[in-house]
Scaffold this active site. Structure first.
Site, PDB file in Angstrom:
ATOM      1  N   GLU A  60      -3.682  -4.622   9.436  1.00  0.00           N
ATOM      2  CA  GLU A  60      -4.172  -5.639   8.486  1.00  0.00           C
ATOM      3  C   GLU A  60      -5.580  -6.153   8.787  1.00  0.00           C
ATOM      4  OE1 GLU A  60      -2.833  -5.906   5.734  1.00  0.00           O
ATOM      5  OE2 GLU A  60      -0.848  -5.058   6.107  1.00  0.00           O
ATOM      6  N   HIS A 100      -7.928  -4.150  -1.208  1.00  0.00           N
ATOM      7  CA  HIS A 100      -7.201  -4.225   0.063  1.00  0.00           C
ATOM      8  C   HIS A 100      -6.174  -3.089   0.174  1.00  0.00           C
ATOM      9  CE1 HIS A 100      -5.237  -6.402   3.460  1.00  0.00           C
ATOM     10  NE2 HIS A 100      -4.157  -5.805   2.980  1.00  0.00           N
ATOM     11  N   GLU A 101      -5.361  -2.934  -0.849  1.00  0.00           N
ATOM     12  CA  GLU A 101      -4.323  -1.887  -0.778  1.00  0.00           C
ATOM     13  C   GLU A 101      -4.956  -0.502  -0.744  1.00  0.00           C
ATOM     14  OE1 GLU A 101      -1.811  -3.287   0.132  1.00  0.00           O
ATOM     15  OE2 GLU A 101      -2.134  -5.278  -0.720  1.00  0.00           O
ATOM     16  N   TYR A 111      -4.404 -10.696   9.944  1.00  0.00           N
ATOM     17  CA  TYR A 111      -5.385 -10.394   8.903  1.00  0.00           C
ATOM     18  C   TYR A 111      -6.747 -10.979   9.265  1.00  0.00           C
ATOM     19  CZ  TYR A 111      -1.478  -9.244   5.741  1.00  0.00           C
ATOM     20  OH  TYR A 111      -0.374  -8.681   5.164  1.00  0.00           O
ATOM     21  N   ASP A 117       9.292 -10.203  10.011  1.00  0.00           N
ATOM     22  CA  ASP A 117       9.089 -11.058   8.831  1.00  0.00           C
ATOM     23  C   ASP A 117       8.860 -12.516   9.234  1.00  0.00           C
ATOM     24  OD1 ASP A 117       9.273  -8.950   7.051  1.00  0.00           O
ATOM     25  OD2 ASP A 117      11.410  -9.265   6.644  1.00  0.00           O
ATOM     26  N   HIS A 152      -6.064   0.357   2.718  1.00  0.00           N
ATOM     27  CA  HIS A 152      -4.962   0.807   3.586  1.00  0.00           C
ATOM     28  C   HIS A 152      -4.798   2.331   3.571  1.00  0.00           C
ATOM     29  CE1 HIS A 152      -2.967  -2.615   5.373  1.00  0.00           C
ATOM     30  NE2 HIS A 152      -2.786  -3.243   4.221  1.00  0.00           N
ATOM     31  N   GLU A 190       0.801  -1.221   0.000  1.00  0.00           N
ATOM     32  CA  GLU A 190       0.000   0.000   0.000  1.00  0.00           C
ATOM     33  C   GLU A 190       0.837   1.275   0.000  1.00  0.00           C
ATOM     34  OE1 GLU A 190       0.420  -2.249   2.393  1.00  0.00           O
ATOM     35  OE2 GLU A 190       0.324  -1.416   4.407  1.00  0.00           O
TER      36      GLU A 190
END
Ligand code: BES
Ligand code: ZN
Length: 584
Positions: free
Chosen positions: A308, A285-286, A373, A365, A289, A261
């Protein structure tokens, strides 16, 4: 002194950065940026200023008058990188760092011409979330500190540089071009983003264009042509769009995510180009954001679900508005499967399946999963169900309005909900979502007519009649619902009838290949080997390398494929596959 973000050296007693001026020359030969970053501080105060860096070679640090400032670059710590401590003098309000990046900078992928669609020019792109901005620019790399910036990228004249910012001009000088960008809205550092390559653009609407290599531009423009109606649907739900433009950049196939995003310029994997718009919920979705994440930002990776979970909720509201409840519910059912998968995957680390995580000593990460999510989505759905949609919509608007351009913790979120929707948290047992592992027993279950029909098919191979109106989402769901231990014979029958090993839809294909590999359906192997060499999106690499690694022979094959393909992947994806292979 307090370090409020476990993934940054930032100390909240030190001055904060107000804005950044960044100049970088892009050198494809040495795979380095030769750069200069000027940080303007909100207030001056003598004493140390700690910046985050990773693999940067620092040449000099000077103040606003160009006078050298003493600095110390500490040896790298795992996860965090190296602290750059600059000693400020009384009155210092500006710090300029001259440096160059490493060819191994974790945020950057340098592509050879052969790795691009056109095959003639190199390509470079950044991926800074969660804590990779520090491998590109020395700064306070925590989302608690937002910065405005100006940037100048010097590239070779045949190339175009784009940024997640407002375009401010291009000047050509000899064989080079200088591209200028300005970001007037303050952003968390993880939203710093740029790409350089042979890029062309096509208009999609009054506020949107799509960028891509010329070879993919037409396909991308067709796939994403509805972006303006998405923007309007999103504004109706969440309020005015604050970022002026919403442009899209179709990335090379090695882009490690489905989408990112970056403000004003969302980065998208080319695996979305299915030809039928079936994967455009990633664009929704992006876009979502732009409110949840880019306006109201998680205070650290420990509160990642605030980015998320809210965004998945918002994404499904956009999907519902544009394509109907049935489609949104199919996506929710796929999300539920992904959540079950993720909780199983983290069974040895159940604390990572609570929404509020504790990540001191944990690489974001590594902690990444579908939990923030989909469990986040379920919590918000539960709250919506508890208070009713009109009340929850009102809450959402006030939540966004009250925290615009701010960072937020889970604790601040619960305090706000308690104030706005008294009693709702207790009613849904929010504690079970926020602080306890696993999927809460009373979590909302997606229901719809299409889902009912799908449920009835569980346990048998569908007929041509059954599937005649299936969308890719139904195919994916059918495959993901196949029970563990489904025989190879079922996979053979399915492939004979429906040619799934040849699917052109990346979501369907990967669900199919992962399941088929686990069942030992050999024809899936060749397609998997080829696919792993074509695509670097981690959502696909992880299950495929994981499925291969389930048997001893598969493990050997996975290792040899990775040895062959690793250099095609982004550094973040390389690390992810590496960790799967080491665990296996
Ligand atoms: N912001 C994420 C991508 C990300 C997360 C990058 C964490 C680095 C660290 C992006 O918005 C995202 O969630 N992308 C998803 C698509 C989405 C539809 C769930 C993806 O890449 O699959
Ligand atoms: Zn997201």
């Amino acid at each position: 002194m307090a370090r409020l973000d476990p993934h940054s050296y930032n100390d909240d007693t030190q001055p904060e950065t107000e804005s950044l001026t960044w100049k970088a020359r892009v050198d494809f030969n040495t795979r380095r940026l030769h750069a200069e970053a000027t940080l303007s501080l909100k207030e001056s105060s003598a004493g140390p200023l700690d910046l985050d860096t990773r693999d940067l070679e620092i040449r000099a640090v000077v103040d606003g008058e160009g006078k050298p400032l003493p600095f110390l670059l500490s040896p790298p710590e795992p996860i965090l990188g190296s602290r750059l401590r600059v000693e400020l003098k009384p009155g210092t309000k500006q710090v300029t760092v001259r440096y160059r990046t490493s060819p191994q900078a974790s945020a950057l992928q340098w592509l050879t011409p052969a790795q691009t669609a056109g095959g003639e020019y190199p390509y470079l792109f950044s991926q800074c979330q969660a804590i990779h901005a520090r491998s590109v620019v020395p700064l306070q790399d925590t989302p608690r500190i937002r910065i405005r910036y100006r940037a100048e990228l010097t590239v070779s004249k045949e190339l175009k540089a784009v940024m997640g910012a407002g375009f401010a001009g291009r000047e050509e000088q000899g064989v080079e071009a200088v591209e200028r960008y300005e970001m007037p809205q303050p952003i968390p550092p993880y939203l710093l983003a740029f790409a350089v390559g042979r890029l062309a653009a096509k208009e999609l609407g009054p506020r949107s264009r799509v960028w891509a290599e010329p070879e993919v531009l037409e396909r991308a423009a067709e796939e994403f042509e509805d972006v303006d109606s998405m923007l309007r649907a999103a504004e109706a739900l969440f309020g005015t769009y604050d970022w002026e433009r919403f442009d899209l950049l179709t990335m090379p196939p090695s882009f490690p995510y489905g989408g990112m995003e970056n403000p004003r310029l969302t980065f998208l994997t080319p695996t979305l180009l299915a030809g039928d718009k079936s994967l455009v919920s990633v664009v929704a979705h992006e876009l979502a954001h732009s409110w949840t994440g880019n306006l109201v930002t998680n205070a650290s990776a420990e509160h990642f679900w605030l980015n998320e979970g809210f965004t998945v909720f918002a994404e499904r509201r956009i999907v519902e508005a544009l394509y109907g409840t049935d489609v949104a519910m199919l996506h929710a059912a796929l999300g539920r499967r992904a959540l079950e998968e993720a909780t199983h995957h983290f069974r040895a680390h159940p604390q990572l399946t609570a929404l509020r995580t504790h990540l001191t000593g944990v690489d974001p990460d590594e902690a990444f999963s579908q939990v923030p999510y989909e469990k986040g989505y379920l919590l918000l759905r539960a709250l919506e169900d508890a208070v009713g949609r009109p009340a929850f919509d009102g809450f959402l608007k006030r939540y966004l309005e009250a925290h615009r351009f701010q960072a937020l913790t889970t604790e601040q979120f619960t305090a706000f909900v308690e104030k706005e929707l008294p009693g709702a948290l207790a009613k849904v047992d929010a504690d079970a979502y926020l602080n306890k592992p696993g999927i809460p027993a009373g979590a909302p279950v997606p229901r719809s007519e299409r889902l009912e029909r799908m449920t009835k098919l569980k346990g048998r191979v569908p007929t041509a009649e059954d599937v005649k109106d299936w969308t890719p989402a139904e195919w994916q769901l059918y495959i993901e619902w196949l029970p563990k231990g489904t025989s190879r014979d079922v996979f053979r029958q399915m492939d004979e009838r429906f040619h799934l090993t040849k699917s052109q839809n990346s979501e369907v294909l990967v669900a199919w290949l992962a399941a088929a590999l686990k069942a030992g359906w050999e024809p899936a192997l060749g397609r998997t080997e080829a696919f792993l060499g074509e695509v670097g999106r981690m959502k696909y690499l992880k299950p495929l390398y994981g499925a291969l690694s389930a048997t001893p022979e598969g493990k050997v094959l996975a290792r040899s494929l990775f040895n062959r393909y690793a250099e095609r992947y982004h550094p973040i994806a390389q690390a992810a596959v590496e960790s799967i292979l080491n665990r296996a």
